[in-house]
Enzyme design. Structure first.
Site, PDB file in Angstrom:
ATOM      1  N   ASP A  95     -42.602  -6.851  19.639  1.00  0.00           N
ATOM      2  CA  ASP A  95     -41.506  -7.597  20.267  1.00  0.00           C
ATOM      3  C   ASP A  95     -40.347  -6.726  20.693  1.00  0.00           C
ATOM      4  O   ASP A  95     -39.217  -7.191  20.798  1.00  0.00           O
ATOM      5  CB  ASP A  95     -41.000  -8.635  19.258  1.00  0.00           C
ATOM      6  CG  ASP A  95     -40.634  -7.998  17.917  1.00  0.00           C
ATOM      7  OD1 ASP A  95     -40.453  -6.758  17.875  1.00  0.00           O
ATOM      8  OD2 ASP A  95     -40.539  -8.736  16.918  1.00  0.00           O
ATOM      9  N   GLU A 117     -50.130  -8.373  17.478  1.00  0.00           N
ATOM     10  CA  GLU A 117     -49.106  -9.111  16.734  1.00  0.00           C
ATOM     11  C   GLU A 117     -48.483 -10.198  17.619  1.00  0.00           C
ATOM     12  O   GLU A 117     -47.268 -10.310  17.775  1.00  0.00           O
ATOM     13  CB  GLU A 117     -48.002  -8.188  16.176  1.00  0.00           C
ATOM     14  CG  GLU A 117     -47.160  -8.811  15.082  1.00  0.00           C
ATOM     15  CD  GLU A 117     -46.049  -7.895  14.598  1.00  0.00           C
ATOM     16  OE1 GLU A 117     -44.964  -7.870  15.187  1.00  0.00           O
ATOM     17  OE2 GLU A 117     -46.291  -7.172  13.601  1.00  0.00           O
ATOM     18  N   GLU A 131     -35.729 -10.236  20.091  1.00  0.00           N
ATOM     19  CA  GLU A 131     -37.169 -10.165  19.836  1.00  0.00           C
ATOM     20  C   GLU A 131     -37.911 -11.472  20.095  1.00  0.00           C
ATOM     21  O   GLU A 131     -39.054 -11.467  20.564  1.00  0.00           O
ATOM     22  CB  GLU A 131     -37.431  -9.682  18.409  1.00  0.00           C
ATOM     23  CG  GLU A 131     -37.124  -8.208  18.183  1.00  0.00           C
ATOM     24  CD  GLU A 131     -35.639  -7.914  17.939  1.00  0.00           C
ATOM     25  OE1 GLU A 131     -34.830  -8.874  17.910  1.00  0.00           O
ATOM     26  OE2 GLU A 131     -35.285  -6.731  17.773  1.00  0.00           O
ATOM     27  N   HIS A 213     -31.299  -3.404  10.145  1.00  0.00           N
ATOM     28  CA  HIS A 213     -31.011  -2.870  11.485  1.00  0.00           C
ATOM     29  C   HIS A 213     -30.887  -3.926  12.580  1.00  0.00           C
ATOM     30  O   HIS A 213     -30.708  -3.589  13.748  1.00  0.00           O
ATOM     31  CB  HIS A 213     -32.113  -1.898  11.910  1.00  0.00           C
ATOM     32  CG  HIS A 213     -33.436  -2.577  12.140  1.00  0.00           C
ATOM     33  ND1 HIS A 213     -33.745  -3.187  13.331  1.00  0.00           N
ATOM     34  CD2 HIS A 213     -34.492  -2.767  11.343  1.00  0.00           C
ATOM     35  CE1 HIS A 213     -34.942  -3.714  13.245  1.00  0.00           C
ATOM     36  NE2 HIS A 213     -35.422  -3.485  12.048  1.00  0.00           N
ATOM     37  N   ARG A 215     -30.031  -6.393  15.482  1.00  0.00           N
ATOM     38  CA  ARG A 215     -28.899  -6.482  16.419  1.00  0.00           C
ATOM     39  C   ARG A 215     -28.045  -7.724  16.191  1.00  0.00           C
ATOM     40  O   ARG A 215     -26.825  -7.675  16.356  1.00  0.00           O
ATOM     41  CB  ARG A 215     -29.425  -6.499  17.870  1.00  0.00           C
ATOM     42  CG  ARG A 215     -29.782  -5.119  18.389  1.00  0.00           C
ATOM     43  CD  ARG A 215     -30.271  -5.134  19.825  1.00  0.00           C
ATOM     44  NE  ARG A 215     -30.792  -3.817  20.169  1.00  0.00           N
ATOM     45  CZ  ARG A 215     -30.214  -2.962  21.015  1.00  0.00           C
ATOM     46  NH1 ARG A 215     -29.120  -3.289  21.654  1.00  0.00           N
ATOM     47  NH2 ARG A 215     -30.752  -1.788  21.239  1.00  0.00           N
ATOM     48  N   HIS A 245     -30.837   3.311   8.973  1.00  0.00           N
ATOM     49  CA  HIS A 245     -31.360   3.363  10.351  1.00  0.00           C
ATOM     50  C   HIS A 245     -30.433   4.215  11.228  1.00  0.00           C
ATOM     51  O   HIS A 245     -29.219   4.271  10.982  1.00  0.00           O
ATOM     52  CB  HIS A 245     -31.425   1.920  10.860  1.00  0.00           C
ATOM     53  CG  HIS A 245     -32.249   1.704  12.094  1.00  0.00           C
ATOM     54  ND1 HIS A 245     -31.806   2.037  13.353  1.00  0.00           N
ATOM     55  CD2 HIS A 245     -33.485   1.185  12.274  1.00  0.00           C
ATOM     56  CE1 HIS A 245     -32.731   1.719  14.252  1.00  0.00           C
ATOM     57  NE2 HIS A 245     -33.766   1.207  13.619  1.00  0.00           N
TER      58      HIS A 245
HETATM   59  C1  UD1 Z   1     -35.446  -1.411  18.015  1.00  0.00           C
HETATM   60  C2  UD1 Z   1     -36.039  -2.744  18.504  1.00  0.00           C
HETATM   61  C3  UD1 Z   1     -36.210  -3.694  17.351  1.00  0.00           C
HETATM   62  C4  UD1 Z   1     -36.992  -3.050  16.231  1.00  0.00           C
HETATM   63  C5  UD1 Z   1     -36.325  -1.757  15.830  1.00  0.00           C
HETATM   64  C6  UD1 Z   1     -37.123  -1.053  14.787  1.00  0.00           C
HETATM   65  C7  UD1 Z   1     -35.486  -3.521  20.745  1.00  0.00           C
HETATM   66  C8  UD1 Z   1     -34.568  -4.314  21.573  1.00  0.00           C
HETATM   67  N1  UD1 Z   1     -35.136  -3.380  19.475  1.00  0.00           N
HETATM   68  O1  UD1 Z   1     -34.126  -1.649  17.567  1.00  0.00           O
HETATM   69  O2  UD1 Z   1     -36.906  -4.862  17.785  1.00  0.00           O
HETATM   70  O3  UD1 Z   1     -37.036  -3.938  15.133  1.00  0.00           O
HETATM   71  O4  UD1 Z   1     -36.229  -0.894  16.978  1.00  0.00           O
HETATM   72  O5  UD1 Z   1     -36.402  -0.009  14.185  1.00  0.00           O
HETATM   73  O6  UD1 Z   1     -36.468  -3.034  21.243  1.00  0.00           O
HETATM   74  N2  UD1 Z   1     -31.599   5.982  17.421  1.00  0.00           N
HETATM   75  C9  UD1 Z   1     -31.667   7.348  17.255  1.00  0.00           C
HETATM   76  N3  UD1 Z   1     -32.881   7.911  16.934  1.00  0.00           N
HETATM   77  C10 UD1 Z   1     -34.001   7.179  16.712  1.00  0.00           C
HETATM   78  C11 UD1 Z   1     -33.904   5.787  16.869  1.00  0.00           C
HETATM   79  C12 UD1 Z   1     -32.705   5.207  17.217  1.00  0.00           C
HETATM   80  O7  UD1 Z   1     -30.689   8.059  17.405  1.00  0.00           O
HETATM   81  O8  UD1 Z   1     -35.053   7.749  16.387  1.00  0.00           O
HETATM   82  C13 UD1 Z   1     -30.295   5.364  17.800  1.00  0.00           C
HETATM   83  C14 UD1 Z   1     -29.891   5.664  19.246  1.00  0.00           C
HETATM   84  O9  UD1 Z   1     -28.487   5.776  19.333  1.00  0.00           O
HETATM   85  C15 UD1 Z   1     -30.354   4.416  19.987  1.00  0.00           C
HETATM   86  C16 UD1 Z   1     -30.038   3.365  18.952  1.00  0.00           C
HETATM   87  O10 UD1 Z   1     -30.395   3.943  17.694  1.00  0.00           O
HETATM   88  O11 UD1 Z   1     -29.696   4.209  21.209  1.00  0.00           O
HETATM   89  C17 UD1 Z   1     -30.713   2.046  19.129  1.00  0.00           C
HETATM   90  O12 UD1 Z   1     -32.115   2.148  19.299  1.00  0.00           O
HETATM   91  P1  UD1 Z   1     -32.907   0.888  19.930  1.00  0.00           P
HETATM   92  O13 UD1 Z   1     -34.348   1.198  19.975  1.00  0.00           O
HETATM   93  O14 UD1 Z   1     -32.256   0.461  21.182  1.00  0.00           O
HETATM   94  O15 UD1 Z   1     -32.615  -0.284  18.919  1.00  0.00           O
HETATM   95  P2  UD1 Z   1     -33.028  -0.513  17.429  1.00  0.00           P
HETATM   96  O16 UD1 Z   1     -31.860  -1.161  16.788  1.00  0.00           O
HETATM   97  O17 UD1 Z   1     -33.592   0.713  16.854  1.00  0.00           O
HETATM   98  N1  UDP Z   2     -40.039   2.462   7.491  1.00  0.00           N
HETATM   99  C1  UDP Z   2     -40.161   3.843   7.437  1.00  0.00           C
HETATM  100  N2  UDP Z   2     -39.069   4.577   7.026  1.00  0.00           N
HETATM  101  C2  UDP Z   2     -37.895   4.009   6.680  1.00  0.00           C
HETATM  102  C3  UDP Z   2     -37.766   2.606   6.777  1.00  0.00           C
HETATM  103  C4  UDP Z   2     -38.849   1.850   7.204  1.00  0.00           C
HETATM  104  O1  UDP Z   2     -41.224   4.392   7.718  1.00  0.00           O
HETATM  105  O2  UDP Z   2     -36.965   4.739   6.307  1.00  0.00           O
HETATM  106  C5  UDP Z   2     -41.197   1.667   7.962  1.00  0.00           C
HETATM  107  C6  UDP Z   2     -41.550   0.437   7.153  1.00  0.00           C
HETATM  108  O3  UDP Z   2     -42.454   0.764   6.117  1.00  0.00           O
HETATM  109  C7  UDP Z   2     -42.175  -0.481   8.196  1.00  0.00           C
HETATM  110  C8  UDP Z   2     -41.448  -0.095   9.479  1.00  0.00           C
HETATM  111  O4  UDP Z   2     -40.846   1.174   9.243  1.00  0.00           O
HETATM  112  O5  UDP Z   2     -43.543  -0.226   8.392  1.00  0.00           O
HETATM  113  C9  UDP Z   2     -40.429  -1.126   9.821  1.00  0.00           C
HETATM  114  O6  UDP Z   2     -39.601  -0.654  10.840  1.00  0.00           O
HETATM  115  P1  UDP Z   2     -38.215  -1.297  11.187  1.00  0.00           P
HETATM  116  O7  UDP Z   2     -37.672  -1.962   9.990  1.00  0.00           O
HETATM  117  O8  UDP Z   2     -37.412  -0.230  11.833  1.00  0.00           O
HETATM  118  O9  UDP Z   2     -38.577  -2.347  12.332  1.00  0.00           O
HETATM  119  P2  UDP Z   2     -39.138  -3.856  12.329  1.00  0.00           P
HETATM  120  O10 UDP Z   2     -40.371  -3.908  11.517  1.00  0.00           O
HETATM  121  O11 UDP Z   2     -38.041  -4.734  11.808  1.00  0.00           O
HETATM  122  O12 UDP Z   2     -39.365  -4.119  13.778  1.00  0.00           O
END
Ligand code: UD1
Ligand code: UDP
Length: 393
Positions: A95, A117, A131, A213, A215, A245
């Protein structure tokens, strides 16, 4: 048969890795992997754990990116790949902005989409945001809906998707978890290495593992979560471990409120193997994560979900998860209830995992081969029935 798998965030990589590993071992299948790089470090850490090397990397991530920016970059980056590679099938997962934009990019090129999924619903477009909308948008352009549970299948049927397009598979997160949990729980060098890495965990205390994490919780929601954690940290005999995160909207309030609280360890996001190890060491897990809600019951760990809604109500209905919102009083109340009442703790820790048997990948791959006119594979029974992680009293 050419299959293009597209993913970009940590959870998508964890849940797609078992499929990519299975596809690359199949004769007659050309498997190509395109990562969008929506996450950079958290994606790369996961790829390394599973030994997945992408063929294409759109490398789109920017700091504090907006949903429109991610979607536009994924669409325009994938379009030439769709046109030149002409896959027979595109696989997307879950999602995220990546999965929805990738499904659209395939649809615009008339390439069939398989949605891994599929069918998770809260019924509220604003929770989780964005999502819930992403899942619905992806479903509209998908040809095959791989539903993890029967509840998800029923949600898709209720929206009018034909029964013949839906397959109940279990969630591939359980396949990934089994792959890694065997390594981290069995006596041997991996467990020893992890034990040494986390030698600061206090075996005499009960560990609460935290992730967050979403939004829709940015701002007030995170302040409420931090308030609850500060309160819980005052309990005797408790150690709170929180891998934070990388989203700046999460890091700022969490470090501002919790950095100097003695019983709370704020650590960097962990690679998947280390995180699974931490889950096995936890007494209970506080999270808003989708994947963690699915994994915790498979490890026999009670999970408290810091959200108002969940699209994974199977766990709540099975008695292995509770929906506790971001309200500090509710979070503290439920944690205290579990830590203080061994009977209620044991009832939650001993419940069944509703999200799969570790064979979701085999079912999805068999279905894809059937689409290509290749004889369906026999889905073998998994040799080891369950993960052996002792639940704490
Ligand atoms: C995203 C997904 C969310 C998912 C989550 C899992 C969308 C809209 N959101 O949210 O559904 O549950 O990932 O974690 O697709 N960043 C880093 N390094 C990384 C990752 C993130 O610096 O490796 C920072 C960056 O500033 C980036 C921000 O996090 O711009 C947000 O990342 P983004 O993928 O937009 O949103 P998440 O909150 O991670
Ligand atoms: N996870 C990880 N390292 C962490 C925190 C979570 O590998 O420090 C794994 C966790 O076991 C799960 C996945 O990341 O499989 C979940 O990711 P996240 O919570 O970012 O996203 P969501 O599942 O809510 O989309």
């Amino acid at each position: 048969m050419r299959i293009l798998s597209v993913f970009g965030t940590r959870p998508e990589a964890i849940k797609m890795a078992p499929i990519v590993m299975a596809l690359r071992a199949l004769p007659g299948v050309e498997s190509r992997v395109c990562v969008t790089g929506q996450h950079r470090r958290m994606l790369d850490d996961t790829l390394a754990i599973f030994g997945v090397k992408p063929d294409d990397d759109l490398d789109i991530m920017t700091g504090d990116q907006t949903l429109a920016e991610i979607s536009a970059r994924v669409l325009s980056g994938l379009d030439p790949i769709m046109r030149s590679y002409r896959p027979d099938f595109v696989l997307v997962q879950g999602d995220t902005a990546t999965s929805t934009a990738a499904a659209l990019a395939a649809f615009f090129n008339k390439v069939p989409v398989g949605h891994v999924e599929a069918g998770l619903r809260t019924g509220d477009l604003m929770s989780p945001w964005p999502e819930e909308a992403n899942r619905r948008l992806t479903a509209v352009v998908s040809n095959r809906h791989y539903a993890p549970t029967d509840k998800a299948r029923r949600a898709l049927l209720a929206e009018g998707y034909p029964a013949s397009s839906i397959l109940v598979t279990g969630n591939t997160v359980i396949d990934a978890l089994l792959h890694v949990a065997d390594e981290v729980t069995a006596p041997g060098p991996v467990r020893d290495r992890l034990g040494a890495r986390f030698d600061w965990l206090d075996a005499g205390k009960r560990m609460i593992l935290v992730t967050g994490h979403r939004r829709e919780s940015f701002g007030d929601g995170f302040i409420r979560i931090c308030t609850a954690l500060r309160e819980l940290a005052k309990r005797d005999g408790v150690q709170i471990v929180y891998p934070v995160h990388l989203n700046p909207n999460v890091r700022q309030p969490v470090f501002d409120y919790l950095a100097n609280v003695p019983a709370i360890s704020l650590i960097e996001p962990q690679d998947y193997r280390s995180f699974v190890y931490l889950m096995t060491r936890a007494s209970l897990i506080l999270t808003d994560s989708g994947g963690v809600q699915e994994e915790a019951p498979a490890l026999g760990k009670p999970v408290l979900v810091m959200r108002d809604t969940s699209e994974r109500m199977e766990a709540v209905e099975a008695g292995v998860a509770r929906l506790v919102s971001t309200d500090p009083a509710r979070i503290v109340g439920h944690v205290s209830d579990l830590l203080d009442d061994p009977r209620r703790y044991a009832a939650m820790a001993g419940g069944a995992n509703p999200f799969g048997d570790g064979r979701a990948t085999a079912r999805i791959v068999a279905d894809l081969l059937e689409r290509a006119g290749v004889a369906p594979l026999h889905v073998p029974a998994r040799p080891k029935p369950a993960i052996a992680v002792a639940a704490e009293a």
